[in-house]
Design an enzyme around this catalytic site. Structure first.
Site, PDB file in Angstrom:
ATOM      1  N   GLY A 155      -0.562  -2.843  -1.313  1.00 61.99           N
ATOM      2  CA  GLY A 155      -1.674  -2.216  -2.022  1.00 61.99           C
ATOM      3  C   GLY A 155      -2.502  -1.288  -1.151  1.00 61.99           C
ATOM      4  O   GLY A 155      -3.597  -0.876  -1.540  1.00 61.99           O
TER       5      GLY A 155
ATOM      6  N   SER B 108       3.658  -1.194  -0.943  1.00 60.25           N
ATOM      7  CA  SER B 108       3.475   0.235  -1.226  1.00 60.25           C
ATOM      8  C   SER B 108       4.808   0.986  -1.378  1.00 60.25           C
ATOM      9  O   SER B 108       4.899   2.160  -1.023  1.00 60.25           O
ATOM     10  CB  SER B 108       2.584   0.892  -0.165  1.00 60.25           C
TER      11      SER B 108
HETATM   12  C1  PEP Z   1       2.976  -6.718  -4.167  1.00 59.85           C
HETATM   13  O1  PEP Z   1       1.915  -7.085  -4.603  1.00 59.85           O
HETATM   14  O2  PEP Z   1       3.916  -7.522  -4.114  1.00 59.85           O
HETATM   15  C2  PEP Z   1       3.119  -5.326  -3.713  1.00 59.85           C
HETATM   16  C3  PEP Z   1       4.158  -5.019  -3.001  1.00 59.85           C
HETATM   17  O3  PEP Z   1       2.116  -4.472  -4.061  1.00 59.85           O
HETATM   18  P1  PEP Z   1       2.086  -2.878  -3.798  1.00 59.85           P
HETATM   19  O4  PEP Z   1       3.426  -2.329  -4.216  1.00 59.85           O
HETATM   20  O5  PEP Z   1       0.981  -2.364  -4.681  1.00 59.85           O
HETATM   21  O6  PEP Z   1       1.833  -2.675  -2.357  1.00 59.85           O
END
Ligand code: PEP
Length: 251
Positions: free
Chosen positions: A173, A212
């Site tokens: 995130g 991400s």
């Molecule tokens: C997750 O919460 O498992 C995750 C990978 O979130 P993001 O892709 O938003 O980093």
């Protein structure tokens, strides 16, 4: 060859109104995803709605967490059998947000992993280091400890019926993706650790990257030898982005 898995973790996002266009959008582009299995993990309350929308498609359903008990006085919790009851195939266990915000331990995560398997769910076991742990050079120790808790409780063979998601906490995130080489290094470490105990399990287990991953960086990450898919947070909330990740896994 391990089939890639691209799983969307919607976290605590969405509404009854928003889940339908999200799922319909994914369904509309699904023909372009030729290799990966696609899965979505909605908030618990929307699982039955999403299950109905997914009926007759190849998109799998998962939950974002699960309790380790079968039933009883555990206010606010959801049992593994409840998830199979409403059509879930997968359950995420040990997501870093559960570990860090709610203080869930390695042992509790392992217990959830065991309960999920017992109920016929495929656990998606999340492991990964904090930024300070990476900076201290103890990434491998942390990941080995998190995996070790599950192996100690369930045995290494149990990982043959599960999915592992390597999610460096500093990349979740934050928009800071691990480089393909950084991710591959840890994925190879995980597979190597398992291979020391059981070569078949190591060869078979899907190890997803999470942190991400998006439409722009997925192809490079997914081209790495030990990256078998993605656990996707933010980018799973937009059908076109989620599909682009699925397409990036085409072989
Ligand atoms: C997750 O919460 O498992 C995750 C990978 O979130 P993001 O892709 O938003 O980093």
């Amino acid at each position: 060859m391990r089939q890639p898995l691209v799983a969307g973790n919607w976290k605590m996002n969405g509404s009854l109104d928003s889940v339908t266009p999200l799922v319909e959008g994914i369904k509309a582009g699904l023909d372009s995803v030729t290799t990966a299995e696609m899965a979505v993990c909605p908030p618990y309350v929307y699982i039955p709605t999403v299950a109905a929308l997914l009926a007759g498609t190849s998109i799998a359903l998962g939950a974002q967490d699960v309790n380790d008990q079968e039933s009883g006085a555990y206010t606010g919790e959801i049992a593994p059998n409840m998830l199979t009851d409403v059509g879930c195939k997968y359950a995420i266990v040990g997501h870093s947000e559960r570990r860090s915000i709610y203080g869930e331990s390695d042992a509790f995560t392992a217990s959830k992993f065991a309960a999920a398997r017992k109920a016929g769910l495929v656990p998606i076991l999340c492991v990964g280091e904090l930024l300070e742990e990476r900076e201290q050079g103890i990434t491998e120790q942390v990941v080995a400890r998190q995996l070790g808790a599950v192996i100690e409780l369930e045995g290494v063979a149990a990982l043959g019926d599960a999915v592992i998601a390597y999610e460096p906490v500093w990349a979740i995130g934050t928009g800071k993706t691990a480089t393909p080489d950084q991710a591959q290094e840890v994925h190879a470490f995980i597979r190597g650790k398992l291979a020391e105990l059981d070569a078949d399990v190591a060869a078979k287990v899907q190890i997803l990257y999470g942190g991400s991953m998006n439409a722009g960086n997925a192809a490079e990450l997914l081209s790495m030898a030990d990256i078998d898919g993605g656990l996707i947070g933010g980018a799973s909330l937009k059908p076109e982005d989620f599909l682009a990740i699925g397409i990036a896994a085409n072989r």
